[in-house]
Enzyme design. Structure first.
Site, PDB file in Angstrom:
ATOM      1  N   CYS A 251       0.815  -1.222   0.000  1.00 40.20           N
ATOM      2  CA  CYS A 251       0.000   0.000   0.000  1.00 40.20           C
ATOM      3  C   CYS A 251       0.845   1.265   0.000  1.00 40.20           C
ATOM      4  O   CYS A 251       0.614   2.188  -0.795  1.00 40.20           O
ATOM      5  CB  CYS A 251      -0.978  -0.008   1.173  1.00 40.20           C
ATOM      6  N   HIS A 312      -2.338   0.982   6.825  1.00 38.47           N
ATOM      7  CA  HIS A 312      -2.769   0.998   5.424  1.00 38.47           C
ATOM      8  C   HIS A 312      -2.893   2.438   4.952  1.00 38.47           C
ATOM      9  O   HIS A 312      -3.189   3.352   5.733  1.00 38.47           O
ATOM     10  CB  HIS A 312      -4.103   0.264   5.269  1.00 38.47           C
ATOM     11  N   HIS A 324      -6.085   2.113  -3.977  1.00 40.72           N
ATOM     12  CA  HIS A 324      -5.097   1.574  -3.036  1.00 40.72           C
ATOM     13  C   HIS A 324      -4.649   0.188  -3.483  1.00 40.72           C
ATOM     14  O   HIS A 324      -5.274  -0.459  -4.336  1.00 40.72           O
ATOM     15  CB  HIS A 324      -5.689   1.517  -1.620  1.00 40.72           C
TER      16      HIS A 324
END
Length: 375
Positions: A251, A312, A324
């Site tokens: 990520c 994240h 993402h």
């Protein structure tokens, strides 16, 4: 026993002051009690931490044995720099192939060499991340690195391509290349740049896949629209833990790559990136969010676990949607009425931070303002 407790406390205080994040600064020191002395063993990359520890410990003990190794290791002499020569260099947590992949280095990237162990090299990348790599690094002295950095270069702008042995489309490749790779440009032949790798290989790169860095920097538009458009071009690339290149990304590797292709150096991990930029929201209100903002996710502190965990990150694209890397790079939504609604991430949203307009502040720098690139 009391003195032993004191030295452990001193070690902890010094570590928290100079090396709170072991990913970017090493401070692994232990104290053992001898008959008439205290022995300090371990290693650190922080000279300031080392000096303060020795000073504090010396005031506690009359006899102190210093067995601390200051990195870069003195056996390296002047060869404490390097340049990545493969399209992507794999960086691991430990000097073994089975160790965790923690990051990647891109071709042309300058790195600091900290130590060698067998065929493995411990390096630090421009974002200060530390890890182990086998191969992929041309080791140089500081004057040699300075000379290399001053040479004109091209940057690969295609997300996946290759160089060729001859200036022909059907020529055999010299290597694969990915976006962000940088090569010294030696000349030009028709539709090709003639380039030189850090390890001396020569090749040709299609001009349609690269730009001279001076032209590239002039052409960068750091806008929300351009950030989102670059992010869209990476759609579908598989998730790879530790990946920071178009060969596979995690990520934060994704957000880092998108901003790198706009000339911006972000920190390596989501839990580090969250400390950069301007806070836009931390209540789940996206009315002020703009495309290009970073959204962070994780767990807030509570009674049992008071420390927040940021695990994240994604890029806001507008209309409560974000893009993402999760399984593969794709678009999700924070709106329950949206067919792309991502309930899991909606429930662990933490905050929105803005990078655009904040360059030069709050930990955000351009690539060539980074100390590794402007030796």
């Amino acid at each position: 026993m009391s003195q032993n407790s004191e030295i452990l406390s001193v070690i902890k205080i010094v570590k928290e002051k100079y090396a709170p994040d072991g990913r970017v600064e090493i401070f692994d020191i232990v104290a053992t009690q001898g008959k008439d002395t205290v022995i300090l063993k371990g290693e650190t990359t922080s000279k300031l931490a080392y000096e303060e520890l020795i000073l504090r410990a010396g005031s506690l003990y009359g006899h102190l044995e210093d067995s601390i190794r200051l990195l870069p290791d003195e056996t390296l002499r002047e060869e404490i720099w390097g340049v990545i020569y493969n399209s992507v260099g794999t960086i691991r947590a430990e000097p073994r192939y089975g160790a965790e992949l923690v990051s990647q280095g891109l071709l042309g990237m300058p790195v600091k060499v900290l130590e060698k162990r067998g065929g493995w090299i411990r390096i630090q990348t421009p974002d200060k991340y530390i890890g182990w790599i086998n191969g992929s690094v041309k080791i140089v002295t500081k004057p040699e690195l300075q000379q290399y950095l001053q040479k004109p270069k091209v940057i690969i702008t295609a997300f996946s391509t290759h160089s060729a042995g001859k200036p022909k489309n059907d020529s055999f490749p010299v290597s694969d290349l990915v976006a962000g790779n940088m090569l010294v440009v030696k000349g030009s032949k028709g539709k090709f740049y003639q380039v030189v790798y850090p390890d001396g290989r020569e090749a040709y790169v299609r001009k349609s896949d690269a730009k001279e860095i001076t032209d590239w920097l002039k052409s960068i538009e750091l806008t929300g629209e351009s950030i989102v458009n670059t992010a869209y071009r990476l759609m579908g690339i598989p998730y790879l833990w530790g990946g920071t290149s178009p060969k596979g990304m995690d990520c934060s590797g994704f957000t880092k790559t998108v901003y790198f292709m706009h000339g911006i150096m972000l920190a390596r991990d989501a839990s580090q990136q969250v400390h950069s930029g301007n806070l836009i929201d931390d209540q789940g209100d996206f009315s002020e969010a703009l495309p290009g903002d970073l959204l962070f996710f994780g767990s807030k502190g509570n009674g049992e676990n008071p420390k927040e965990r940021v695990i994240h990150v994604g890029i806001y694209i507008g209309n409560n949607r974000f893009i993402h890397a999760s399984d593969y790079i794709h678009i999700s939504s924070l709106d329950p009425a949206d067919p792309l609604y991502d309930e899991f991430n909606a429930n662990r949203y933490l905050r929105t931070k803005r990078i655009i307009g904040e360059v030069g502040f709050s930990g955000i720098e351009t690539i060539f303002e980074n100390e590794f690139y402007k030796q």
